[in-house]
Design an enzyme around this catalytic site. Structure first.
Site, PDB file in Angstrom:
ATOM      1  N   ASN A 208       4.991   3.099 -14.305  1.00 46.12           N
ATOM      2  CA  ASN A 208       4.803   4.552 -14.465  1.00 46.12           C
ATOM      3  C   ASN A 208       4.009   5.072 -13.279  1.00 46.12           C
ATOM      4  O   ASN A 208       3.619   4.307 -12.402  1.00 46.12           O
ATOM      5  CB  ASN A 208       4.130   4.851 -15.807  1.00 46.12           C
ATOM      6  CG  ASN A 208       2.788   4.164 -15.926  1.00 46.12           C
ATOM      7  OD1 ASN A 208       1.880   4.430 -15.156  1.00 46.12           O
ATOM      8  ND2 ASN A 208       2.681   3.242 -16.886  1.00 46.12           N
ATOM      9  N   LYS A 286      17.050 -12.924  -9.355  1.00 47.91           N
ATOM     10  CA  LYS A 286      17.404 -11.515  -9.143  1.00 47.91           C
ATOM     11  C   LYS A 286      18.759 -11.208  -9.773  1.00 47.91           C
ATOM     12  O   LYS A 286      19.738 -11.919  -9.511  1.00 47.91           O
ATOM     13  CB  LYS A 286      17.437 -11.224  -7.643  1.00 47.91           C
ATOM     14  CG  LYS A 286      17.623  -9.759  -7.359  1.00 47.91           C
ATOM     15  CD  LYS A 286      17.692  -9.463  -5.872  1.00 47.91           C
ATOM     16  CE  LYS A 286      18.122  -8.024  -5.689  1.00 47.91           C
ATOM     17  NZ  LYS A 286      18.751  -7.791  -4.413  1.00 47.91           N
ATOM     18  N   PRO A 303       1.815  -4.887 -27.064  1.00 50.85           N
ATOM     19  CA  PRO A 303       0.684  -4.764 -27.990  1.00 50.85           C
ATOM     20  C   PRO A 303      -0.091  -3.494 -27.659  1.00 50.85           C
ATOM     21  O   PRO A 303      -0.210  -3.129 -26.484  1.00 50.85           O
ATOM     22  CB  PRO A 303      -0.159  -6.009 -27.685  1.00 50.85           C
ATOM     23  CG  PRO A 303       0.236  -6.431 -26.306  1.00 50.85           C
ATOM     24  CD  PRO A 303       1.681  -6.029 -26.153  1.00 50.85           C
ATOM     25  N   ASP A 304      -0.574  -2.793 -28.673  1.00 47.60           N
ATOM     26  CA  ASP A 304      -1.379  -1.592 -28.423  1.00 47.60           C
ATOM     27  C   ASP A 304      -2.845  -2.025 -28.317  1.00 47.60           C
ATOM     28  O   ASP A 304      -3.492  -2.353 -29.319  1.00 47.60           O
ATOM     29  CB  ASP A 304      -1.180  -0.571 -29.547  1.00 47.60           C
ATOM     30  CG  ASP A 304      -1.770   0.779 -29.155  1.00 47.60           C
ATOM     31  OD1 ASP A 304      -2.880   0.798 -28.580  1.00 47.60           O
ATOM     32  OD2 ASP A 304      -1.104   1.810 -29.398  1.00 47.60           O
ATOM     33  N   ILE A 305      -3.330  -2.051 -27.099  1.00 51.38           N
ATOM     34  CA  ILE A 305      -4.670  -2.618 -26.832  1.00 51.38           C
ATOM     35  C   ILE A 305      -5.743  -1.718 -27.443  1.00 51.38           C
ATOM     36  O   ILE A 305      -6.660  -2.179 -28.128  1.00 51.38           O
ATOM     37  CB  ILE A 305      -4.878  -2.780 -25.308  1.00 51.38           C
ATOM     38  CG1 ILE A 305      -3.672  -3.496 -24.691  1.00 51.38           C
ATOM     39  CG2 ILE A 305      -6.162  -3.542 -25.018  1.00 51.38           C
ATOM     40  CD1 ILE A 305      -3.615  -3.458 -23.180  1.00 51.38           C
ATOM     41  N   PHE A 323      -7.325   7.516 -23.938  1.00 52.17           N
ATOM     42  CA  PHE A 323      -6.768   8.633 -23.166  1.00 52.17           C
ATOM     43  C   PHE A 323      -5.424   8.983 -23.788  1.00 52.17           C
ATOM     44  O   PHE A 323      -4.746   8.108 -24.343  1.00 52.17           O
ATOM     45  CB  PHE A 323      -6.584   8.240 -21.699  1.00 52.17           C
ATOM     46  CG  PHE A 323      -7.827   8.478 -20.875  1.00 52.17           C
ATOM     47  CD1 PHE A 323      -8.961   7.714 -21.085  1.00 52.17           C
ATOM     48  CD2 PHE A 323      -7.858   9.485 -19.925  1.00 52.17           C
ATOM     49  CE1 PHE A 323     -10.122   7.940 -20.356  1.00 52.17           C
ATOM     50  CE2 PHE A 323      -9.006   9.725 -19.187  1.00 52.17           C
ATOM     51  CZ  PHE A 323     -10.139   8.956 -19.395  1.00 52.17           C
ATOM     52  N   LYS A 337      -3.003  11.171 -32.182  1.00 55.59           N
ATOM     53  CA  LYS A 337      -3.113   9.837 -31.571  1.00 55.59           C
ATOM     54  C   LYS A 337      -4.490   9.226 -31.834  1.00 55.59           C
ATOM     55  O   LYS A 337      -4.626   8.040 -32.122  1.00 55.59           O
ATOM     56  CB  LYS A 337      -2.865   9.976 -30.065  1.00 55.59           C
ATOM     57  CG  LYS A 337      -2.494   8.710 -29.357  1.00 55.59           C
ATOM     58  CD  LYS A 337      -2.054   8.985 -27.930  1.00 55.59           C
ATOM     59  CE  LYS A 337      -0.569   9.282 -27.809  1.00 55.59           C
ATOM     60  NZ  LYS A 337      -0.119   9.478 -26.434  1.00 55.59           N
ATOM     61  N   LYS A 341      -4.778   5.747 -33.833  1.00 58.97           N
ATOM     62  CA  LYS A 341      -5.274   4.527 -33.175  1.00 58.97           C
ATOM     63  C   LYS A 341      -6.657   4.136 -33.678  1.00 58.97           C
ATOM     64  O   LYS A 341      -7.032   2.975 -33.602  1.00 58.97           O
ATOM     65  CB  LYS A 341      -5.306   4.730 -31.662  1.00 58.97           C
ATOM     66  CG  LYS A 341      -3.937   5.078 -31.091  1.00 58.97           C
ATOM     67  CD  LYS A 341      -3.727   4.533 -29.713  1.00 58.97           C
ATOM     68  CE  LYS A 341      -2.380   4.971 -29.160  1.00 58.97           C
ATOM     69  NZ  LYS A 341      -1.908   4.080 -28.110  1.00 58.97           N
TER      70      LYS A 341
END
Ligand code: CTP
Length: 397
Positions: A208, A286, A303-305, A323, A337, A341
């Protein structure tokens, strides 16, 4: 602010050693005590007499000097200082420090110490840019060694580039910030930063636009306030902050492992733009185009840290900050969120491309907590970081 601070000054063997004489004078003017250590190579550039005269203290030179051992053993010498400054830090000294060599007084002190070390490198530009020196610098940063310089400019060897030792007044500023007794002294804080890269094959990855600038700025601001900062970063372009423990990772899974391995911490700030998905079976070689056929891939959720640290029971950090990078319904999505979380605060920002925030130098954030919403005006990422660090200090104290 340097009054009565004890600086152990290691003078390595480089032409820049002459600047260390002025550094000693400037430190003494500010009321600091300077205990000088001169390497054998350093003696080729400045004399023990000039060093000890300016410092007003004995200059230590030899590990096997029994008188010194009787007066003050090298262990005690290495630990009695508030800060160890290595100026100039030659390529050789850097290599010794990075690899734990202890074959003279200076390297032994540096290995035996538990005191913060500030290095002021000075060397030829090619030596500074050599991959061996780059590796050694990375190891030392990872070990928590702080750096000042080197600067760009003309060198004694006639070449031009990065490698000049910082000027004495710049080194003084760095010493002052290392010794600053800030509101976060004694606090251990984790900061995640940057994007993650999720491999598709050995040459391609999912990523990203995160530059890592905001996370780096937060880590820097927290370190300046005295915190011990563990900075876990994905492959970001932003300059790495100084005076932090640096952990470099590539993927979300590696970031998760790194985060778990550094807990417990007093506070955890999750500024990283973690990829939501990874490719389930990245190819080992490749992937080739195959007569117009479009490849298909399967993805797995990373995994959602932030969620896992927010929701841990025993050992949860006292303050967890997430964030929320949003393009629509910024505040509503970020508010949801935070609750989903389980973090204490969430810093929301609008990352639509036209805001120029993702990858840019400015940010406009809304801080969401149990106390409600607070929208901060658009400002530089450093200013956002300083304001957030001040809030964190207030919350932890
Ligand atoms: N985060 C995390 N681990 C993940 C994904 C996100 O730790 N696997 C953290 C980020 O560091 C950030 C917060 O969660 O602090 C929110 O990240 P964001 O990408 O905005 O949220 P997502 O959970 O990915 O939700 P979505 O992409 O659906 O908006």
């Amino acid at each position: 602010m340097l009054t009565d601070k004890r600086i152990l000054l290691v003078i390595g063997g480089g032409i820049a050693a002459f600047k260390s004489l002025e550094l000693i004078r400037r430190l003494r003017e500010r009321g600091a005590w300077v205990t000088p250590v001169l390497t054998k190579a350093g003696e080729e550039f400045v004399t023990p007499l000039s060093v000890s005269s300016l410092a007003g203290e004995k200059v230590y030179r030899d590990l096997f000097d029994l008188t010194d051992e009787a007066e003050m053993g090298h262990i005690q010498l290495s630990r009695s200082a508030d800060l160890i400054v290595v100026a100039p830090t030659t390529a050789d000294l850097m290599a010794k420090m990075a690899h734990g060599l202890a074959n003279d007084l200076a390297s032994t002190l540096l290995l035996a110490t538990d005191t913060q070390v500030l290095a002021a490198p000075a060397m030829n530009v090619r030596m500074w840019e050599h991959s061996a020196t780059r590796r050694n610098a990375a190891i030392l940063r990872d070990d928590g060694v702080a750096f000042v310089g080197p600067n760009d400019g003309a060198m004694a060897c006639g070449e031009y580039g990065l490698g000049r030792m910082s000027e004495p007044l710049e080194i003084i500023t760095a010493i002052e910030s290392e010794l600053a007794d800030g509101p976060l002294t004694g606090r251990r804080i984790l900061v995640t930063s940057g994007p993650t890269h999720e491999p598709i094959d050995p040459v391609r990855y999912l990523a990203n636009r995160s530059s890592g600038k905001q996370g780096s700025a937060i880590a820097r601001a927290l370190a300046i306030m005295g915190a011990e900062v563990i900075f876990v970063t994905g492959p970001a372009n932003a300059t790495r902050p100084e005076g932090v423990h640096l952990v470099e990772v590539e993927t979300a899974a590696q970031m998760m492992d790194a985060v778990k391995s550094v807990l417990p911490v007093d506070a955890a700030i999750f500024a990283a733009a973690v990829a939501d998905w990874c490719v389930t079976s990245p190819s080992d070689s490749k992937m080739k185009k195959d007569s117009g056929k479009i490849p298909s891939m399967t993805f797995a959720e990373n995994p959602d840290i932030l969620a896992s640290v927010s929701q841990m029971g025993d050992g949860r950090p006292a303050l967890v900050v997430g964030f929320a990078a949003e393009t629509d319904e910024v505040v509503a999505n970020a508010t949801a969120k935070r609750l989903r979380k389980g973090c204490d605060w969430i810093v929301a920002n609008d990352v639509n491309l036209e805001t120029g925030i993702m990858g840019g130098c400015e940010n406009a954030v809304t801080l969401i907590s149990d106390d409600g919403l607070e929208s901060w005006p658009r400002m530089g990422k450093d200013a956002v970081a300083q304001q957030l660090a001040a809030r964190i200090a207030a919350a932890l104290n």
